[in-house]
Design a protein around this motif. Structure first.
Motif, PDB file in Angstrom:
ATOM      1  N   GLY A  29      -5.728  -5.795   0.005  1.00 59.27           N
ATOM      2  CA  GLY A  29      -5.033  -5.832  -1.770  1.00 59.27           C
ATOM      3  C   GLY A  29      -5.377  -4.464  -2.073  1.00 59.27           C
ATOM      4  O   GLY A  29      -4.016  -4.332  -3.480  1.00 59.27           O
ATOM      5  N   ALA A  30      -5.663  -3.664  -1.782  1.00 56.10           N
ATOM      6  CA  ALA A  30      -5.422  -1.855  -2.778  1.00 56.10           C
ATOM      7  C   ALA A  30      -3.689  -1.504  -2.880  1.00 56.10           C
ATOM      8  O   ALA A  30      -3.510  -0.631  -3.842  1.00 56.10           O
ATOM      9  N   GLY A  31      -3.323  -1.768  -1.404  1.00 57.69           N
ATOM     10  CA  GLY A  31      -1.445  -1.655  -1.818  1.00 57.69           C
ATOM     11  C   GLY A  31      -0.582  -2.638  -2.226  1.00 57.69           C
ATOM     12  O   GLY A  31       0.759  -2.130  -2.632  1.00 57.69           O
ATOM     13  N   ARG A  32      -1.352  -3.568  -2.425  1.00 58.55           N
ATOM     14  CA  ARG A  32      -0.328  -4.304  -3.607  1.00 58.55           C
ATOM     15  C   ARG A  32       0.106  -4.471  -4.972  1.00 58.55           C
ATOM     16  O   ARG A  32      -0.173  -2.967  -5.346  1.00 58.55           O
ATOM     17  N   ASP A  33       2.013  -3.998  -3.876  1.00 63.94           N
ATOM     18  CA  ASP A  33       2.200  -3.925  -6.265  1.00 63.94           C
ATOM     19  C   ASP A  33       2.711  -2.613  -5.959  1.00 63.94           C
ATOM     20  O   ASP A  33       3.537  -1.896  -6.428  1.00 63.94           O
ATOM     21  N   LEU A  34       2.391  -1.582  -5.000  1.00 64.70           N
ATOM     22  CA  LEU A  34       2.982  -0.137  -5.041  1.00 64.70           C
ATOM     23  C   LEU A  34       4.211  -0.334  -4.296  1.00 64.70           C
ATOM     24  O   LEU A  34       5.189   0.515  -5.196  1.00 64.70           O
ATOM     25  N   ALA A  35       4.557  -1.294  -3.532  1.00 64.15           N
ATOM     26  CA  ALA A  35       6.525  -0.366  -3.072  1.00 64.15           C
ATOM     27  C   ALA A  35       7.611  -0.511  -4.859  1.00 64.15           C
ATOM     28  O   ALA A  35       8.202  -0.289  -4.286  1.00 64.15           O
ATOM     29  N   ALA A  36       7.172  -1.785  -5.505  1.00 67.65           N
ATOM     30  CA  ALA A  36       8.263  -1.409  -6.512  1.00 67.65           C
ATOM     31  C   ALA A  36       7.740   0.086  -7.754  1.00 67.65           C
ATOM     32  O   ALA A  36       8.068  -0.123  -8.788  1.00 67.65           O
ATOM     33  N   LEU A  37       7.156   0.847  -7.522  1.00 65.30           N
ATOM     34  CA  LEU A  37       6.489   2.459  -8.121  1.00 65.30           C
ATOM     35  C   LEU A  37       7.934   2.762  -7.670  1.00 65.30           C
ATOM     36  O   LEU A  37       8.706   3.037  -6.589  1.00 65.30           O
ATOM     37  N   PRO A  38       8.655   3.523  -8.731  1.00 67.28           N
ATOM     38  CA  PRO A  38       9.336   4.509  -8.793  1.00 67.28           C
ATOM     39  C   PRO A  38       9.633   5.634  -7.859  1.00 67.28           C
ATOM     40  O   PRO A  38       9.023   6.846  -8.422  1.00 67.28           O
ATOM     41  N   LEU A  39       9.488   5.393  -6.721  1.00 65.15           N
ATOM     42  CA  LEU A  39       9.203   6.609  -5.987  1.00 65.15           C
ATOM     43  C   LEU A  39      10.609   7.391  -6.113  1.00 65.15           C
ATOM     44  O   LEU A  39      11.872   7.053  -5.366  1.00 65.15           O
ATOM     45  N   ARG A  40      10.888   8.735  -5.100  1.00 66.70           N
ATOM     46  CA  ARG A  40      11.971   9.552  -4.661  1.00 66.70           C
ATOM     47  C   ARG A  40      11.728   9.537  -3.049  1.00 66.70           C
ATOM     48  O   ARG A  40      11.173   9.683  -2.935  1.00 66.70           O
ATOM     49  N   PRO A  41      13.369  10.046  -3.244  1.00 67.17           N
ATOM     50  CA  PRO A  41      12.816  10.506  -1.580  1.00 67.17           C
ATOM     51  C   PRO A  41      12.126  11.070  -1.143  1.00 67.17           C
ATOM     52  O   PRO A  41      11.565  10.989  -0.035  1.00 67.17           O
ATOM     53  N   GLY A  42      12.281  12.132  -1.027  1.00 69.64           N
ATOM     54  CA  GLY A  42      10.898  13.302  -0.817  1.00 69.64           C
ATOM     55  C   GLY A  42       9.292  12.463  -1.065  1.00 69.64           C
ATOM     56  O   GLY A  42       8.442  13.657  -0.271  1.00 69.64           O
TER      57      GLY A  42
END
Length: 681
Positions: A29-42
């Motif tokens: 469950g530690a990776g839950r909701d990490l997809a919503a973080l504002p990551l850049r292409p690099g």
């Protein structure tokens, strides 16, 4: 990921400048909701469960370890490294993968859940001045009870040691013995084999181990994977092979050899060494609940993964690997016991690891039978699992006694230190010295010398010596020389020191300790001790990260009326004081705290107060190896026998060693002998 951590990570991503960021997660469950973080292409978002010790760039190119290359790969720092861990156990596994993490200006470590008995993750800087460019440090509790630690540096630092400092801060300042030998890790499933250790090298599957000048960075390489490994190219560093699927799969255990032995390279090895070890620094009895409820649980399979259920309630969903964490143990402490069901799992490994983790944590886990394929548990642990039933665990004393036996067996067989002693031997590296315990025995009573030395001689599982201080008499006193010769004939060393009768007790103890050769000091009184007393204290010294360990005066023998009473108290937790006759500490702690004070009495109490004042930890383990002798006179503890009888939950006629069945053997000194004031704390 908890909702409280999301704003922290978003803020960290917003202030990292133009540099790339690495966001990692580990644990259920530690990776839950990490997809919503504002990551850049690099930027990169990485599941550490899938990457492991070697198998992904993680924004850092692998080092060139060819002979003569001398390169260290792409060591460019990044603006942010974030590690989101489900539990402290998972964070310690991430530390073992830290060789793949880049240097950084900003580290964020998140614990999404906490057990309640660990400290806040307040890091202590490494010892080589690496953190002199630290700009800011923040530690905060999350809304749901987890923790986040942020570290900002003006110049980039190695992420591994910084992450290690955070994880160690939650356990305590005392790190305990290091994992030996030095291990290089290779393979996606290698991290659980040395949790909490930053590996000196992470070689490619074929090797070689990275060198520093001409010296390899590790003594042995561990290669773990589901597929056959390529030929090992390092002729100087031996390798150990471990599979995460074949040998301990349903197919692997059904071959002609069955579960009895697993063969590698023509050598017959102990099946237990093919199981990843228990991380005893977090999976241990700390927080054990003696007065548990009436509910029973069942370790069963749901969708192939292990869960613990009680009636219709799911108490804990364990990881698919079966590796129990400190958070799982905290959820299960209130259960009276847990019965094991052996079928329905995706493979044998998850249920084996779950049973071992529960046992190491002191959770009373039991089974009606143990299947033959569970032999990696070990013969002793397998026999223990079937030695009790649910009704047996209904008795508080029997339940705790069983828990002590379980934790002792599991930690001695399956803890990280124990596992690597065996693996080091398999790699033919030779044994490393065990810490020696110096037993300080100071007495004014010549008639008790033989009895006390006989009890020391019964100690199992520990390397020890005795320093005997004869306070006010010499070895020519009746029976003393014979007792000393009898002890020496057993092969253990003894040093005899004759102190003047007028010397203060604290000064005698210091002169006795000065003659000790061991790195660990144990104080011994004329109380009664079980044969596992010292070995269990040494276990607690490691898993509790404690400066002083001992036990409480739960079992008391009232000599004047020939009766044993049990006054249960809290154990397996940090406290202010322990019984002086059970005190064990490192010699360096004595030095740091000014040794024993030159007082006629209460020297043990004063030492523990000094340890607390210096920021150290005093830890109380179980009392099932220790029976306090209560005489009619000579105590600083002034209550009479009625006090002990009034508070006793259980009592027996005669003398019972720490509540264990049966009386003490003949030859123990009887009632009526009194201790002179000042010789006991």
């Amino acid at each position: 990921m908890s909702g409280g951590a999301a704003p922290v990570l978003k803020s960290a991503l917003g202030v990292r400048g133009d540099s790339p960021a690495l966001v990692t997660h580990i644990g259920p469950g530690a990776g839950r909701d990490l997809a919503a973080l504002p990551l850049r292409p690099g930027d990169r978002r990485v599941d550490l469960e899938r990457v492991g010790a070697h198998g992904g760039a993680l924004l850092k190119a692998p080092a060139d370890t060819r002979p003569g290359a001398g390169g260290h790969g792409d060591d460019r720092p990044v603006g942010l490294v974030a590690v989101v861990a489900a539990t402290l156990a998972d964070l310690r596994r991430a530390v073992a993968m830290a060789g793949r993490l880049p240097r950084t200006h900003h580290l964020v470590a998140v614990l999404t859940a906490a057990s309640g008995h660990h400290d806040p993750p307040l890091p202590s800087p490494p010892g080589h001045g690496q953190w002199r460019e630290l700009q800011e440090a923040r530690v905060r509790r999350l809304d749901d009870g987890g923790w986040v630690c942020e570290l900002f540096f003006l110049e980039p630092v190695e992420t591994g040691p910084a992450l290690d400092a955070v994880a160690s801060g939650a356990i305590g300042r005392r790190r305990g013995p290091a994992v030996t030998p030095a291990v290089a890790l290779s393979g996606p499933d290698a991290a659980p084999w040395v949790p909490g250790t930053v590996p000196p090298a992470t070689p490619k599957p074929e090797g070689p181990v990275e060198r520093r000048r001409t010296t390899p960075l590790a003594d042995v390489a561990l290669r773990v994977g589901t597929q056959k490994q390529p030929p090992w190219e390092d002729t100087e560093v031996p390798t150990l092979e471990r599979t995460s699927g074949d040998a301990l799969s349903w197919a692997g255990i059904s071959g002609p050899q069955g579960p009895a032995r697993i063969r590698r390279g023509g050598l017959v090895e102990d099946a237990a060494t093919h199981l990843p070890p228990v991380d005893e620094r977090v999976v241990n009895p700390v927080g054990f609940v003696s007065a548990a409820g009436r509910r029973l649980g069942t370790l069963a399979a749901r969708g192939g993964r292990p869960v613990v259920v009680s009636g219709r309630q799911t108490v804990a969903e364990l990881p698919e690997s079966g590796a129990v964490s400190e958070v799982d143990l905290a959820r299960l402490r209130s259960l009276r016991g847990i019965q094991v069901e052996w079928s329905g799992y995706s493979g044998p490994l998850p249920v084996l690891r779950a049973v071992i983790g529960l046992a190491a944590g002191g959770v009373p886990v039991f089974a009606e039978a143990v299947p033959g394929w569970a032999e990696p548990l070990g013969e002793e642990l397998g026999a223990l699992l079937t030695s009790v039933c649910a009704e047996h665990l209904g008795d508080r004393l029997d339940r705790e006694r069983y828990s002590v036996a379980l934790r002792r067996c599991a930690l001695r067989t399956h803890a990280t230190a124990a596992r690597w002693r065996e693996l080091g031997a398999q790699a033919q590296l030779g044994p490393l010295p065990e810490p020696r315990v110096s037993v300080l025995l100071c007495t004014r009573r010549p008639e008790l010398v033989g009895f006390a030395l006989d009890q020391v001689a019964r100690q199992r599982g520990v390397d020890l010596e005795v320093v005997l201080a004869l306070h006010g008499f010499g070895a020519d006193a009746p029976g003393v020389a014979r007792a000393i010769d009898r002890f020496a004939a057993g092969g253990r060393e003894i040093t005899v020191y004759e102190a003047e009768r007028g010397e203060v007790f604290g000064a005698v103890l210091n002169r006795t300790a000065a003659r000790a050769a061991g790195t660990v000091i144990a104080k011994w009184d004329d109380d009664f001790y079980g044969p596992h007393h010292l070995a269990d204290l040494m276990l607690a010294r490691t898993y509790a990260a404690a400066d002083v360990v001992g036990c409480g005066p739960e079992f008391v023998y009232l000599e004047e009326i020939d009766r044993t009473v049990w006054r249960p108290g809290e154990s397996e937790r940090a406290v202010g004081l322990v019984s002086g006759g059970s005190l064990l500490t490192d010699r360096v702690v004595l030095e740091e705290c000014g040794w024993f004070r030159r007082l006629p009495r209460a020297v043990d109490t004063q030492l523990m107060l000094a340890v607390g004042a210096a920021g150290g930890r005093v830890y109380r383990t179980h009392a099932h190896n220790y029976l306090v002798r209560r005489r009619s006179a000579g105590h600083t503890w002034t209550e009479d026998d009625a006090y002990f009888l009034r508070d006793a939950q259980r009592q027996w006629p005669g003398r019972r060693l720490a509540g264990l069945a049966g009386r003490e053997p003949a030859g123990a000194p009887g009632a009526g002998a009194s201790q002179k004031e000042g010789e006991t704390d």
